[in-house]
Design a protein around this motif. Structure first.
Motif, PDB file in Angstrom:
ATOM      1  N   THR A 110       0.355  24.003 -10.709  1.00 36.63           N
ATOM      2  CA  THR A 110       0.743  24.388 -11.552  1.00 36.63           C
ATOM      3  C   THR A 110       2.389  24.723 -11.461  1.00 36.63           C
ATOM      4  O   THR A 110       3.546  25.450 -11.651  1.00 36.63           O
ATOM      5  N   MET A 111       1.842  25.518 -10.177  1.00 35.70           N
ATOM      6  CA  MET A 111       3.214  26.864 -10.128  1.00 35.70           C
ATOM      7  C   MET A 111       4.241  26.506  -8.327  1.00 35.70           C
ATOM      8  O   MET A 111       4.944  26.579  -8.785  1.00 35.70           O
ATOM      9  N   LEU A 112       3.925  24.767  -8.123  1.00 37.85           N
ATOM     10  CA  LEU A 112       4.123  24.415  -6.806  1.00 37.85           C
ATOM     11  C   LEU A 112       4.968  23.553  -7.258  1.00 37.85           C
ATOM     12  O   LEU A 112       6.009  23.327  -7.193  1.00 37.85           O
ATOM     13  N   PHE A 113       4.795  23.147  -8.347  1.00 32.61           N
ATOM     14  CA  PHE A 113       5.314  21.675  -9.035  1.00 32.61           C
ATOM     15  C   PHE A 113       6.416  22.232 -10.091  1.00 32.61           C
ATOM     16  O   PHE A 113       7.670  21.415 -10.857  1.00 32.61           O
ATOM     17  N   VAL A 114       6.420  24.022 -10.639  1.00 32.56           N
ATOM     18  CA  VAL A 114       7.681  23.953 -11.536  1.00 32.56           C
ATOM     19  C   VAL A 114       8.879  23.954 -11.407  1.00 32.56           C
ATOM     20  O   VAL A 114       9.751  23.322 -12.232  1.00 32.56           O
ATOM     21  N   PRO A 115       9.784  24.223 -10.014  1.00 32.02           N
ATOM     22  CA  PRO A 115      10.651  23.910  -9.196  1.00 32.02           C
ATOM     23  C   PRO A 115      10.945  22.753  -9.709  1.00 32.02           C
ATOM     24  O   PRO A 115      12.413  23.251 -10.341  1.00 32.02           O
ATOM     25  N   PRO A 163      22.794  23.467   5.262  1.00 36.47           N
ATOM     26  CA  PRO A 163      21.472  23.883   5.534  1.00 36.47           C
ATOM     27  C   PRO A 163      21.026  24.904   4.055  1.00 36.47           C
ATOM     28  O   PRO A 163      19.857  24.957   3.491  1.00 36.47           O
ATOM     29  N   SER A 164      21.934  25.724   3.729  1.00 38.62           N
ATOM     30  CA  SER A 164      21.598  26.666   2.883  1.00 38.62           C
ATOM     31  C   SER A 164      20.971  25.569   1.323  1.00 38.62           C
ATOM     32  O   SER A 164      20.217  25.443   0.287  1.00 38.62           O
ATOM     33  N   ILE A 165      21.832  24.491   0.928  1.00 35.66           N
ATOM     34  CA  ILE A 165      22.202  24.090  -0.306  1.00 35.66           C
ATOM     35  C   ILE A 165      20.103  22.709   0.189  1.00 35.66           C
ATOM     36  O   ILE A 165      19.820  22.590  -0.396  1.00 35.66           O
ATOM     37  N   VAL A 166      20.144  22.202   1.527  1.00 36.00           N
ATOM     38  CA  VAL A 166      18.731  21.395   1.922  1.00 36.00           C
ATOM     39  C   VAL A 166      18.060  22.362   1.299  1.00 36.00           C
ATOM     40  O   VAL A 166      16.674  21.805   0.744  1.00 36.00           O
ATOM     41  N   VAL A 167      17.807  23.703   1.601  1.00 32.01           N
ATOM     42  CA  VAL A 167      16.624  24.472   1.320  1.00 32.01           C
ATOM     43  C   VAL A 167      16.289  24.098  -0.045  1.00 32.01           C
ATOM     44  O   VAL A 167      15.000  24.328  -0.549  1.00 32.01           O
ATOM     45  N   ALA A 168      17.531  24.842  -0.811  1.00 29.00           N
ATOM     46  CA  ALA A 168      17.429  24.738  -2.591  1.00 29.00           C
ATOM     47  C   ALA A 168      16.670  23.593  -3.472  1.00 29.00           C
ATOM     48  O   ALA A 168      16.082  23.650  -4.129  1.00 29.00           O
ATOM     49  N   GLN A 169      17.030  22.390  -2.557  1.00 26.99           N
ATOM     50  CA  GLN A 169      17.359  21.426  -2.576  1.00 26.99           C
ATOM     51  C   GLN A 169      15.561  20.742  -2.547  1.00 26.99           C
ATOM     52  O   GLN A 169      14.999  20.082  -2.940  1.00 26.99           O
ATOM     53  N   ILE A 170      14.816  21.166  -0.766  1.00 25.19           N
ATOM     54  CA  ILE A 170      13.499  21.031  -0.573  1.00 25.19           C
ATOM     55  C   ILE A 170      12.569  22.006  -1.772  1.00 25.19           C
ATOM     56  O   ILE A 170      11.833  21.537  -2.552  1.00 25.19           O
ATOM     57  N   TRP A 171      12.714  23.024  -2.545  1.00 21.23           N
ATOM     58  CA  TRP A 171      12.277  23.495  -3.220  1.00 21.23           C
ATOM     59  C   TRP A 171      11.671  23.422  -4.491  1.00 21.23           C
ATOM     60  O   TRP A 171      11.104  23.245  -4.882  1.00 21.23           O
ATOM     61  N   ARG A 172      13.400  22.405  -4.508  1.00 21.18           N
ATOM     62  CA  ARG A 172      13.551  22.239  -6.442  1.00 21.18           C
ATOM     63  C   ARG A 172      12.634  19.819  -5.989  1.00 21.18           C
ATOM     64  O   ARG A 172      11.810  20.104  -7.281  1.00 21.18           O
ATOM     65  N   GLN A 173      12.250  19.893  -4.583  1.00 23.45           N
ATOM     66  CA  GLN A 173      11.410  18.527  -4.661  1.00 23.45           C
ATOM     67  C   GLN A 173      10.695  18.055  -4.417  1.00 23.45           C
ATOM     68  O   GLN A 173       9.551  17.376  -4.675  1.00 23.45           O
ATOM     69  N   PHE A 174      10.393  19.359  -3.143  1.00 17.53           N
ATOM     70  CA  PHE A 174       8.434  18.891  -2.828  1.00 17.53           C
ATOM     71  C   PHE A 174       7.520  18.941  -3.987  1.00 17.53           C
ATOM     72  O   PHE A 174       6.576  17.459  -3.592  1.00 17.53           O
ATOM     73  N   GLY A 175       7.638  19.529  -4.694  1.00 19.08           N
ATOM     74  CA  GLY A 175       6.245  19.951  -5.807  1.00 19.08           C
ATOM     75  C   GLY A 175       5.841  17.870  -6.161  1.00 19.08           C
ATOM     76  O   GLY A 175       4.585  17.811  -6.384  1.00 19.08           O
ATOM     77  N   LEU A 176       6.954  17.087  -6.615  1.00 17.00           N
ATOM     78  CA  LEU A 176       6.438  15.464  -7.313  1.00 17.00           C
ATOM     79  C   LEU A 176       5.954  14.916  -5.760  1.00 17.00           C
ATOM     80  O   LEU A 176       4.481  14.104  -6.530  1.00 17.00           O
ATOM     81  N   THR A 177       5.838  14.767  -4.591  1.00 15.30           N
ATOM     82  CA  THR A 177       5.495  14.414  -4.057  1.00 15.30           C
ATOM     83  C   THR A 177       3.956  15.365  -3.590  1.00 15.30           C
ATOM     84  O   THR A 177       2.777  14.482  -2.691  1.00 15.30           O
TER      85      THR A 177
END
Length: 298
Positions: A110-115, A163-177
């Motif tokens: 749940t915590m990892l999917f929240v982003p 790369p900083s924007i990519v980090v933000a994107q990864i944090w927001r997206q990986f929960g669905l995967t």
């Protein structure tokens, strides 16, 4: 002798009646705007007055527009890099969650999917506090561990901003995967894994040779979602950098909106939208080619 008119079953008629509002909304808000965009791409229109037909001139201008190429390059960079890394991180988190007890695992997932449920604009604002030069958490952490030489203006440095924007994107997206792959992992019969372990297969070999091939549909779906999410990137870039520094992070949706509503070049912006649609279609076709092949059953 005339044929008797075929009577439509009542259940089919009721079904179409219930579907009609959805079909109407889809036509009004999807099909019509899409067709209108194709039409405007062939015109010179400022948003007022009559649109002047100019043929393919807008598309010819796209090929000589260096800013369009830069925006497209940034969009593809964010889509591919953040998409691939989001899938890799998501698979890793799903695999690690298999070894967590049920109750703790539910909380962790749940915590990892929240982003993934947080709006992109909010994500951008959160990471602005992380990457800000003076009071940002990243630089303060580096100073605290004695790595002052690594501190920088993450969002103002042309080498670190993307790369900083990519980090933000990864944090927001990986929960669905993570959620999709975790569900796939749970569907694998334990007998397969146990027999492989009895034959001497290690943990990583079981993961790469047995588990990952069996969740190929989930990986394909997750890749599709993250890639398309990266192609649509707009809000987080606007809130993080606004396209800076020196327009180094302008993405295609941002450039399209800028041309339409700042410079009143609706025809040119529509042409870029059409080009963008074809880019998305190419990516979808490539994904289908990459993931085609044998299906594993168990």
């Amino acid at each position: 002798m005339q044929k008797k008119a075929r009577k439509i079953p009542r259940s089919v008629l009721i079904g179409w009646i219930f579907l009609f509002p959805s079909i109407l909304m889809y036509v009004v808000f999807m099909i019509y705007p899409l067709l209108r965009t194709f039409y405007l791409s062939l015109t010179d229109w400022s948003g007022f007055g009559q649109a002047r037909h100019i043929g393919l001139n807008n598309f010819l201008s796209i090929f000589t527009d260096t800013m369009f190429r830069k925006a497209l390059q940034n969009t593809l960079y964010f889509a591919v890099v953040s998409g691939i890394l989001s899938v890799i991180v998501g698979i890793a988190m799903a695999w690690l969650n298999l070894y967590i007890r049920k109750m703790e695992g539910q909380v962790t997932r749940t915590m990892l999917f929240v982003p993934n449920m947080i709006a992109p604009t909010i994500t951008g604002l959160l990471f602005m506090f992380i990457f800000t030069e003076d009071i940002g958490l990243m630089n303060n952490f580096l100073r605290a561990v004695g790595l002052d030489g690594l501190t920088t203006a993450w969002l103002a440095n042309s080498e670190t901003v993307r790369p900083s924007i990519v980090v933000a994107q990864i944090w927001r997206q990986f929960g669905l995967t993570m959620i999709l792959c975790f569900a796939g992992f749970q569907g694998i019969p334990s007998e397969l894994i146990e027999s492989a372990q009895m034959d001497g297969a290690g943990t990583l070999k079981v993961l790469t040779r047995i588990m990952l091939p069996l969740i190929k549909p989930q990986i394909e779906l997750a890749t599709m979602f993250t890639l398309l999410g990266g192609l649509k990137i707009y809000d987080s870039v606007v809130s993080l950098t606004g396209g800076g520094p020196a327009r180094q992070t302008v993405v295609l949706p941002m450039y399209i909106i800028e041309n339409a509503f700042t410079y009143s070049k609706f025809g040119y912006a529509s042409a870029m939208c059409v080009a963008f649609i074809f880019v998305v279609l190419v990516f979808i076709i490539l994904l289908r080619i990459i993931f085609r092949g044998e299906n594993y059953e168990y």
